[in-house]
Design an enzyme around this catalytic site. Structure first.
Site, PDB file in Angstrom:
ATOM      1  N   CYS A   1      18.939  14.038   0.930  1.00 55.05           N
ATOM      2  CA  CYS A   1      18.373  13.034   1.442  1.00 55.05           C
ATOM      3  C   CYS A   1      19.238  11.763   1.721  1.00 55.05           C
ATOM      4  O   CYS A   1      19.847  11.223   0.836  1.00 55.05           O
ATOM      5  CB  CYS A   1      17.164  12.530   0.323  1.00 55.05           C
ATOM      6  SG  CYS A   1      16.263  10.908   0.585  1.00 55.05           S
TER       7      CYS A   1
ATOM      8  N   HIS B   1      13.021   6.181  -1.923  1.00 57.25           N
ATOM      9  CA  HIS B   1      12.886   7.681  -1.616  1.00 57.25           C
ATOM     10  C   HIS B   1      11.937   7.787  -0.835  1.00 57.25           C
ATOM     11  O   HIS B   1      11.870   8.655   0.199  1.00 57.25           O
ATOM     12  CB  HIS B   1      12.966   8.285  -3.070  1.00 57.25           C
ATOM     13  CG  HIS B   1      12.971   9.887  -2.521  1.00 57.25           C
ATOM     14  ND1 HIS B   1      13.835  10.557  -1.890  1.00 57.25           N
ATOM     15  CD2 HIS B   1      11.884  10.646  -2.501  1.00 57.25           C
ATOM     16  CE1 HIS B   1      13.503  11.814  -1.642  1.00 57.25           C
ATOM     17  NE2 HIS B   1      12.389  11.887  -2.070  1.00 57.25           N
TER      18      HIS B   1
ATOM     19  N   GLN C   1     -15.559   4.417  15.521  1.00 59.15           N
ATOM     20  CA  GLN C   1     -16.492   4.727  14.387  1.00 59.15           C
ATOM     21  C   GLN C   1     -17.354   5.755  14.661  1.00 59.15           C
ATOM     22  O   GLN C   1     -17.514   6.384  15.834  1.00 59.15           O
ATOM     23  CB  GLN C   1     -17.125   3.639  13.813  1.00 59.15           C
ATOM     24  CG  GLN C   1     -16.163   2.454  12.984  1.00 59.15           C
ATOM     25  CD  GLN C   1     -15.408   2.907  12.023  1.00 59.15           C
ATOM     26  OE1 GLN C   1     -15.726   4.024  11.324  1.00 59.15           O
ATOM     27  NE2 GLN C   1     -14.303   2.330  11.462  1.00 59.15           N
TER      28      GLN C   1
ATOM     29  N   GLY D   1     -12.878   5.308   9.759  1.00 60.98           N
ATOM     30  CA  GLY D   1     -13.824   5.651   9.094  1.00 60.98           C
ATOM     31  C   GLY D   1     -13.760   7.133   8.166  1.00 60.98           C
ATOM     32  O   GLY D   1     -14.652   7.932   8.061  1.00 60.98           O
TER      33      GLY D   1
ATOM     34  N   CYS E   1      18.296   8.406   1.388  1.00 64.58           N
ATOM     35  CA  CYS E   1      17.918   7.254   0.981  1.00 64.58           C
ATOM     36  C   CYS E   1      18.918   6.727  -0.125  1.00 64.58           C
ATOM     37  O   CYS E   1      19.529   7.514  -0.816  1.00 64.58           O
ATOM     38  CB  CYS E   1      16.333   7.367   0.141  1.00 64.58           C
ATOM     39  SG  CYS E   1      16.400   8.251  -1.573  1.00 64.58           S
TER      40      CYS E   1
ATOM     41  N   ASP F   1      -1.065   4.984   8.730  1.00 67.19           N
ATOM     42  CA  ASP F   1      -0.692   4.033   7.564  1.00 67.19           C
ATOM     43  C   ASP F   1      -1.317   4.549   6.371  1.00 67.19           C
ATOM     44  O   ASP F   1      -2.274   5.417   6.475  1.00 67.19           O
ATOM     45  CB  ASP F   1      -1.034   2.562   7.700  1.00 67.19           C
ATOM     46  CG  ASP F   1      -2.548   2.562   7.417  1.00 67.19           C
ATOM     47  OD1 ASP F   1      -2.931   1.762   6.520  1.00 67.19           O
ATOM     48  OD2 ASP F   1      -3.383   2.877   8.393  1.00 67.19           O
TER      49      ASP F   1
ATOM     50  N   ASP G   1     -14.771  -4.272  12.390  1.00 66.57           N
ATOM     51  CA  ASP G   1     -15.456  -3.065  12.284  1.00 66.57           C
ATOM     52  C   ASP G   1     -16.427  -2.977  10.891  1.00 66.57           C
ATOM     53  O   ASP G   1     -16.265  -3.483  10.251  1.00 66.57           O
ATOM     54  CB  ASP G   1     -14.917  -1.687  12.653  1.00 66.57           C
ATOM     55  CG  ASP G   1     -13.880  -1.565  11.285  1.00 66.57           C
ATOM     56  OD1 ASP G   1     -13.528  -2.284  10.771  1.00 66.57           O
ATOM     57  OD2 ASP G   1     -13.361  -0.203  11.389  1.00 66.57           O
TER      58      ASP G   1
ATOM     59  N   CYS H   1      18.888   8.751  -3.679  1.00 64.34           N
ATOM     60  CA  CYS H   1      19.490  10.101  -3.574  1.00 64.34           C
ATOM     61  C   CYS H   1      21.181   9.717  -3.445  1.00 64.34           C
ATOM     62  O   CYS H   1      21.631  10.459  -4.064  1.00 64.34           O
ATOM     63  CB  CYS H   1      19.080  10.872  -2.597  1.00 64.34           C
ATOM     64  SG  CYS H   1      17.279  11.381  -2.943  1.00 64.34           S
TER      65      CYS H   1
ATOM     66  N   ASP I   1      -4.663  -4.953   9.606  1.00 63.67           N
ATOM     67  CA  ASP I   1      -5.975  -4.688   9.321  1.00 63.67           C
ATOM     68  C   ASP I   1      -6.953  -5.731   9.353  1.00 63.67           C
ATOM     69  O   ASP I   1      -6.582  -7.025   9.020  1.00 63.67           O
ATOM     70  CB  ASP I   1      -6.183  -4.018   8.095  1.00 63.67           C
ATOM     71  CG  ASP I   1      -7.557  -3.116   7.825  1.00 63.67           C
ATOM     72  OD1 ASP I   1      -8.166  -3.023   9.004  1.00 63.67           O
ATOM     73  OD2 ASP I   1      -7.777  -2.402   6.791  1.00 63.67           O
ATOM     74  N   SER I   2      -8.118  -5.490   9.844  1.00 64.71           N
ATOM     75  CA  SER I   2      -9.123  -6.777  10.156  1.00 64.71           C
ATOM     76  C   SER I   2      -9.583  -7.224   8.882  1.00 64.71           C
ATOM     77  O   SER I   2     -10.389  -8.214   8.954  1.00 64.71           O
ATOM     78  CB  SER I   2     -10.271  -6.430  10.778  1.00 64.71           C
ATOM     79  OG  SER I   2     -10.851  -5.238  10.658  1.00 64.71           O
ATOM     80  N   GLY I   3      -9.866  -6.437   7.769  1.00 63.05           N
ATOM     81  CA  GLY I   3     -10.615  -6.636   6.664  1.00 63.05           C
ATOM     82  C   GLY I   3     -11.909  -5.875   6.489  1.00 63.05           C
ATOM     83  O   GLY I   3     -12.671  -5.792   5.254  1.00 63.05           O
ATOM     84  N   GLY I   4     -12.264  -4.929   7.625  1.00 62.79           N
ATOM     85  CA  GLY I   4     -13.337  -3.923   7.714  1.00 62.79           C
ATOM     86  C   GLY I   4     -13.382  -3.023   6.685  1.00 62.79           C
ATOM     87  O   GLY I   4     -14.310  -2.612   6.086  1.00 62.79           O
ATOM     88  N   PHE I   5     -11.957  -2.491   6.242  1.00 62.07           N
ATOM     89  CA  PHE I   5     -12.143  -1.582   5.221  1.00 62.07           C
ATOM     90  C   PHE I   5     -12.777  -1.961   3.752  1.00 62.07           C
ATOM     91  O   PHE I   5     -13.212  -1.445   3.125  1.00 62.07           O
ATOM     92  CB  PHE I   5     -10.616  -0.893   5.262  1.00 62.07           C
ATOM     93  CG  PHE I   5     -10.619   0.083   3.845  1.00 62.07           C
ATOM     94  CD1 PHE I   5     -11.023   1.347   4.070  1.00 62.07           C
ATOM     95  CD2 PHE I   5      -9.857  -0.186   2.663  1.00 62.07           C
ATOM     96  CE1 PHE I   5     -11.002   2.060   3.117  1.00 62.07           C
ATOM     97  CE2 PHE I   5      -9.664   0.559   1.709  1.00 62.07           C
ATOM     98  CZ  PHE I   5     -10.493   1.674   1.793  1.00 62.07           C
TER      99      PHE I   5
END
Length: 415
Positions: A308, A339, A191, A220, A310, A270, A145, A313, A91-95
């Site tokens: 499952c 899990h 955006q 966004g 995993c 994500d 962004d 389980c 991620d760019s850091g925009g969030f």
């Protein structure tokens, strides 16, 4: 990047694709676990790899603060630093412009941050964001962004949208001049808030730069907006974005959200949700989340979910043991995290298989019937899937719908 669409759903806009990056092939649609600080909390890279996961996310803003770019340079990049040999997105850091807004001032030059650790100022420009991501060495890098909360209205939304476009041009210029665009793939971020007209304008501008970007993200959202608005924005963007580029919906983690987004044409998503909720003792299943802290699980000798694959389980670890240790022992957080990540992978893997086999509409119907059949289908999910030709209520006259976001949760010991 080599991106190839392998199969399309005959009803919805879902598709299966092969995305070949520097560190291997990732099949889409997929869910990306979040390793913000170069680690998925509670798991080693070897454990994550053993779960079948081959694309994870790091955060540029946080890695720039700690451990810092010099350490990452000395390590030879984030792959070597964290012992991860597969694909990586940053991620760019925009969030953080939203999540840490009290520490941030936005200018045309960039975002001026005060470190949440010691208050020291840091200017994150589009060029600096890309430079940091070059040092990190991620296979997919995101433009910086100008992010505003999805609940923001008024002129600030349009200002942020146009600034995001201008910042994209600066990211593209810096990235191309670096000579790294053959090994690191730049994604643009659409955006425009919840305003359909602004989204369209942003889409037009981003698509005009198609030959200079490897993929597109829908940003966004997931900031508290109504789900009936959320899915319409996703559909608007996915319908218009190019067929020959991957589409990434940022911050999506609930199973129902993932499958709706896949049906609308999204390839990647994500979220911290599956790992964060595991640390609170909540396990994700095809019948809905289990709050393993509740007393009704104290004598339950079943695994989290029968069938499952995993490690939790298949090892025979019981709900009773997890009830006894959840939120108290780190081993429980590790077990539930494994899990939950496998659950996310099974949801998306099942979608891929169904798309290839031509049975994705039935896969959706079966999933939602199992997940929500006892409490009612979220109205927004029904509406969203009807928009692409799938009626969850078809042949189920007894089924009910519920308004609001419809998130299913286990709040009490009541059966």
């Amino acid at each position: 990047m080599q991106f190839e669409v392998l199969a399309k759903c005959h009803t919805t806009r879902a598709r299966v694709s092969r995305m070949r990056l520097t560190h291997g092939v990732t099949m889409l649609p997929t869910f990306m676990p979040v390793a913000t600080q170069a680690a998925i909390k509670g798991l080693t890279p070897q454990q994550v790899e053993a779960l079948g996961i081959n694309l994870i996310l790091n955060n540029t803003y946080h890695l720039n603060l700690r451990p810092g770019i010099q350490v990452l340079k000395e390590a030879g990049g984030a792959h070597k630093f964290q012992g991860w040999t597969h694909n990586l997105l940053t991620d760019s850091g925009g969030f953080q412009l939203v999540s840490l807004s009290k520490f941030t001032k936005i200018t045309e030059e960039g975002a001026l941050f005060a470190s949440p650790f010691d208050g020291s100022p840091t200017m994150l420009t589009p060029e600096e964001s890309i430079s940091i991501q070059h040092t990190i060495g991620a296979d997919i890098i995101m433009q910086l962004d100008d992010v505003v909360s999805s609940l923001t209205v008024g002129p600030r939304v349009e200002e942020a949208m146009w600034r995001t476009i201008r910042w994209l041009d600066r990211c593209i210029e810096f990235h191309q001049s670096s000579g790294k665009d053959d090994v690191q793939n730049l994604f643009a971020i659409v955006q425009g808030g919840l305003d359909a007209e602004l989204r369209d304008k942003c889409l037009d501008e981003m698509i005009a730069r198609k030959d200079k970007v490897a993929g597109y993200a829908i940003g966004g959202l997931s900031g508290g907006e109504e789900k009936d608005v959320f899915w319409r924005v996703i559909k608007q963007c996915a319908d218009k974005l190019p067929e020959d580029r991957p589409r990434y919906s940022m911050g999506i983690g609930f199973a129902e959200d993932l499958l709706v987004c896949v049906a609308l044409g999204v390839d990647m998503a994500d979220c911290v949700f599956p790992t964060r909720t595991a640390r609170f003792g909540v396990a994700l299943t095809f019948k809905g989340p289990l709050n393993l802290r509740l007393g009704k699980h104290a004598t339950d000798m079943r695994p989290i979910e029968e069938g499952c694959p995993c490690p939790t389980c298949t090892s025979g670890m019981t709900r009773a043991l997890l009830n006894h240790t959840a939120t108290l022992e780190t081993a429980a957080a590790h077990a539930i995290t494994q899990h939950n990540l496998v659950f996310q992978a099974r949801v998306m893997g099942g979608a891929r298989e169904a798309i290839i086999n031509g049975t994705f509409p039935q896969y959706l119907k079966d999933f939602f019937a199992n997940y929500f059949g006892d409490v009612g289908y979220p109205e927004w999910c029904v509406s969203a899937l009807r928009s692409v030709g799938v009626d969850l209520l078809e042949g189920r006259p007894e089924s009910k719908t519920v308004s609001g976001d419809g998130v299913k949760w286990e709040y009490s010991d009541a059966a």
